[in-house]
Design a protein around this motif. Structure first.
Motif, PDB file in Angstrom:
ATOM      1  N   PHE A   5       0.841  -1.195   0.000  1.00 50.95           N
ATOM      2  CA  PHE A   5       0.000   0.000   0.000  1.00 50.95           C
ATOM      3  C   PHE A   5       0.878   1.248   0.000  1.00 50.95           C
ATOM      4  O   PHE A   5       0.628   2.204  -0.745  1.00 50.95           O
ATOM      5  CB  PHE A   5      -0.936  -0.031   1.209  1.00 50.95           C
ATOM      6  N   ALA A   6       1.912   1.254   0.822  1.00 53.94           N
ATOM      7  CA  ALA A   6       2.813   2.411   0.885  1.00 53.94           C
ATOM      8  C   ALA A   6       3.453   2.672  -0.470  1.00 53.94           C
ATOM      9  O   ALA A   6       3.590   3.833  -0.895  1.00 53.94           O
ATOM     10  CB  ALA A   6       3.887   2.179   1.945  1.00 53.94           C
ATOM     11  N   LYS A   7       3.808   1.619  -1.185  1.00 52.12           N
ATOM     12  CA  LYS A   7       4.421   1.791  -2.506  1.00 52.12           C
ATOM     13  C   LYS A   7       3.422   2.381  -3.498  1.00 52.12           C
ATOM     14  O   LYS A   7       3.779   3.231  -4.327  1.00 52.12           O
ATOM     15  CB  LYS A   7       4.949   0.456  -3.027  1.00 52.12           C
ATOM     16  N   ALA A   8       2.165   1.929  -3.428  1.00 52.68           N
ATOM     17  CA  ALA A   8       1.152   2.461  -4.341  1.00 52.68           C
ATOM     18  C   ALA A   8       1.007   3.968  -4.180  1.00 52.68           C
ATOM     19  O   ALA A   8       0.902   4.709  -5.162  1.00 52.68           O
ATOM     20  CB  ALA A   8      -0.190   1.767  -4.093  1.00 52.68           C
ATOM     21  N   VAL A   9       1.029   4.425  -2.937  1.00 52.12           N
ATOM     22  CA  VAL A   9       0.904   5.859  -2.675  1.00 52.12           C
ATOM     23  C   VAL A   9       2.170   6.596  -3.089  1.00 52.12           C
ATOM     24  O   VAL A   9       2.111   7.689  -3.677  1.00 52.12           O
ATOM     25  CB  VAL A   9       0.574   6.100  -1.186  1.00 52.12           C
ATOM     26  N   ALA A  10       3.325   6.027  -2.804  1.00 56.12           N
ATOM     27  CA  ALA A  10       4.586   6.666  -3.185  1.00 56.12           C
ATOM     28  C   ALA A  10       4.704   6.804  -4.704  1.00 56.12           C
ATOM     29  O   ALA A  10       5.301   7.768  -5.203  1.00 56.12           O
ATOM     30  CB  ALA A  10       5.758   5.858  -2.637  1.00 56.12           C
ATOM     31  N   ASP A  11       4.133   5.859  -5.441  1.00 59.78           N
ATOM     32  CA  ASP A  11       4.211   5.883  -6.901  1.00 59.78           C
ATOM     33  C   ASP A  11       3.182   6.804  -7.538  1.00 59.78           C
ATOM     34  O   ASP A  11       3.273   7.102  -8.740  1.00 59.78           O
ATOM     35  CB  ASP A  11       4.012   4.464  -7.462  1.00 59.78           C
ATOM     36  N   ALA A  12       2.172   7.246  -6.790  1.00 56.61           N
ATOM     37  CA  ALA A  12       1.101   8.078  -7.354  1.00 56.61           C
ATOM     38  C   ALA A  12       1.627   9.488  -7.633  1.00 56.61           C
ATOM     39  O   ALA A  12       2.025  10.199  -6.702  1.00 56.61           O
ATOM     40  CB  ALA A  12      -0.077   8.136  -6.393  1.00 56.61           C
ATOM     41  N   PRO A  13       1.633   9.933  -8.883  1.00 56.44           N
ATOM     42  CA  PRO A  13       2.213  11.250  -9.211  1.00 56.44           C
ATOM     43  C   PRO A  13       1.404  12.431  -8.695  1.00 56.44           C
ATOM     44  O   PRO A  13       1.913  13.548  -8.641  1.00 56.44           O
ATOM     45  CB  PRO A  13       2.235  11.235 -10.744  1.00 56.44           C
ATOM     46  N   PHE A  14       0.158  12.197  -8.296  1.00 55.41           N
ATOM     47  CA  PHE A  14      -0.705  13.280  -7.836  1.00 55.41           C
ATOM     48  C   PHE A  14      -0.702  13.441  -6.319  1.00 55.41           C
ATOM     49  O   PHE A  14      -1.416  14.278  -5.775  1.00 55.41           O
ATOM     50  CB  PHE A  14      -2.142  13.062  -8.328  1.00 55.41           C
ATOM     51  N   LEU A  15       0.100  12.621  -5.602  1.00 58.19           N
ATOM     52  CA  LEU A  15       0.190  12.699  -4.151  1.00 58.19           C
ATOM     53  C   LEU A  15       1.604  13.058  -3.718  1.00 58.19           C
ATOM     54  O   LEU A  15       2.576  12.757  -4.412  1.00 58.19           O
ATOM     55  CB  LEU A  15      -0.205  11.354  -3.521  1.00 58.19           C
ATOM     56  N   SER A  16       1.707  13.678  -2.552  1.00 57.87           N
ATOM     57  CA  SER A  16       3.026  13.981  -1.989  1.00 57.87           C
ATOM     58  C   SER A  16       3.680  12.702  -1.479  1.00 57.87           C
ATOM     59  O   SER A  16       3.008  11.692  -1.233  1.00 57.87           O
ATOM     60  CB  SER A  16       2.888  14.982  -0.838  1.00 57.87           C
ATOM     61  N   GLU A  17       4.981  12.759  -1.297  1.00 54.84           N
ATOM     62  CA  GLU A  17       5.716  11.603  -0.793  1.00 54.84           C
ATOM     63  C   GLU A  17       5.221  11.249   0.612  1.00 54.84           C
ATOM     64  O   GLU A  17       5.165  12.114   1.489  1.00 54.84           O
ATOM     65  CB  GLU A  17       7.208  11.908  -0.745  1.00 54.84           C
ATOM     66  N   PRO A  18       4.837   9.993   0.838  1.00 54.71           N
ATOM     67  CA  PRO A  18       4.327   9.626   2.164  1.00 54.71           C
ATOM     68  C   PRO A  18       5.450   9.450   3.182  1.00 54.71           C
ATOM     69  O   PRO A  18       6.607   9.209   2.828  1.00 54.71           O
ATOM     70  CB  PRO A  18       3.632   8.289   1.901  1.00 54.71           C
ATOM     71  N   THR A  19       5.090   9.562   4.442  1.00 54.49           N
ATOM     72  CA  THR A  19       5.982   9.205   5.535  1.00 54.49           C
ATOM     73  C   THR A  19       5.764   7.726   5.837  1.00 54.49           C
ATOM     74  O   THR A  19       4.622   7.278   5.932  1.00 54.49           O
ATOM     75  CB  THR A  19       5.667  10.024   6.798  1.00 54.49           C
TER      76      THR A  19
END
Length: 376
Positions: free
Chosen positions: A110-124
């Motif tokens: 899940f963390a990788k999916a969010v990190a790869d999303a170009p429309f979201l900021s880098e997650p912690t």
């Protein structure tokens, strides 16, 4: 030392049912019989018609009753399993910044999916090695926190609790894929509690199910209205609206819906979540108690407070080849005890879901002892 092919576990010490898979998990024969009884009027029929919609409604109602769903929460169901839901949440629940507690393979996805999303900021991402737990912490600007209740790959479980001090309106997303149904939860402590049918719900895979708070539902509609591009298959608002009609947007596997609903009716009749948690705890006490006393096996999770009552991981010392042990167990009808492949440890992984009889877990330990004696 006996030849592997010669080792036959006596029937009198073997489990009555030898299925211990962590997913797909044991399906109750009674559920299959109930499905067979309605097969001519249910299987192979339109998912837009009452026959199927009644079963979707039964599944949603069963989930709400089982988890004592608070007022305003809704059960949302759609196709694709947990892997799809991670993408659904990436597109439809995170405004900009997310924080993750990652302590195993599934939380990392899940963390990788969010990190790869170009429309979201880098997650912690707070990380912990396998066998330990990572925890969320309040962080300014984070609008969604995500953690796993039960890490299927390692057998670590943590309580479901909101993040103290988090920004007003921040959501908590709880991955209950393998914990939901075996571990206790108060849904008021989370905004999205999502799970899959092929674990404690004793069904096949292919669906994701989420119990969502009013705040989470509002967030989904807010993001949709913002104009963000969302693939139709991953559109959470569509899933919410279709679920309210007792159906899924795409055609579901009808057997999966029925078996999950049947399992929930069975668990609710036994006493609901409290009963299921107690039953899984009995199985956990059997396997961990045995491992703690064993001369060749130890629980992989060293902190007893983190040991899962849904999935147990047991390490073996070098005198026992766990892969060979699992092969012998399988040849004797005791199946799916192999460890999570990417963890790469000399261990077995055993499901403790409510479908599994605690007496069968006790019998499994006797079977392991029998084989280990002949391998050493």
């Amino acid at each position: 030392m006996s030849a592997v092919s010669d080792i036959r576990i006596p029937d009198e010490i073997k489990p009555v049912d030898g299925r211990f898979g962590s997913g797909p998990s044991k399906v109750r024969p009674e559920g299959v019989e109930s499905l067979s009884a309605v097969s001519r009027t249910f299987l192979g029929t339109s998912h837009r018609q009452k026959t199927v919609k009644d079963q979707v409604a039964r599944l949603r109602r069963g989930l709400g009753d089982f988890f004592a769903m608070p007022d305003g929460y809704e059960v949302v169901i759609a196709n694709g399993g947990t892997s799809a839901f991670w993408e659904v949440a990436t597109f439809g629940l995170i405004r900009d910044r997310a924080q993750f507690a990652e302590f195993g393979e599934f939380g990392a996805k899940f963390a990788k999916a969010v990190a790869d999303a170009p429309f979201l900021s880098e997650p912690t991402v707070h990380r912990a090695p396998g066998g330990q737990a990572a925890y969320l912490a309040a962080e300014k600007g984070v609008d969604a926190y995500a953690t796993v209740q039960n890490e299927t790959s390692t057998g670590v479980a943590v309580p479901v609790r909101r993040v103290a001090g988090s920004d007003e309106g921040a959501l908590l997303l709880t991955d209950a894929t393998s914990g939901g149904g075996s571990l206790d939860v108060d849904l008021r402590e989370t905004d999205v509690y999502y799970l899959a049918p092929q674990k404690a719900l004793g069904s096949d895979g292919g669906l994701w199910m989420a119990l969502m708070s009013p705040a989470a539902i509002e967030r989904a509609f807010e993001i949709k209205a913002s104009g963000r591009y969302i693939p139709q298959f991953l559109d959470l608002v569509t899933a919410i609206e279709q679920s309210r009609l007792e159906q899924t947007y795409n055609t579901p596997a009808l057997a999966t819906v029925f078996l999950a609903a049947e399992q929930l009716d069975w668990m609710n009749a036994q006493g609901g979540l409290a009963w299921a948690v107690k039953r899984s705890a009995e199985s956990a006490a059997a396997i961990y108690g045995w491992a703690d006393k064993s001369s060749f096996a130890t629980p992989f999770v060293t902190d007893p407070a983190l040991r899962s009552a849904a999935v147990a991981t047991i390490d073996f010392d070098e005198s026992i080849d766990a892969a060979q042990l699992a092969t012998i167990l399988r040849a004797n009808g005791i199946v799916d005890t192999e460890p999570y492949r990417k963890l790469g440890r000399n261990q077995l992984r055993i499901a403790l879901y409510p479908t599994v009889e605690p007496s069968d877990v006790t019998a499994l330990t006797a079977a392991i002892d029998y084989v280990a004696e002949r391998l050493s």
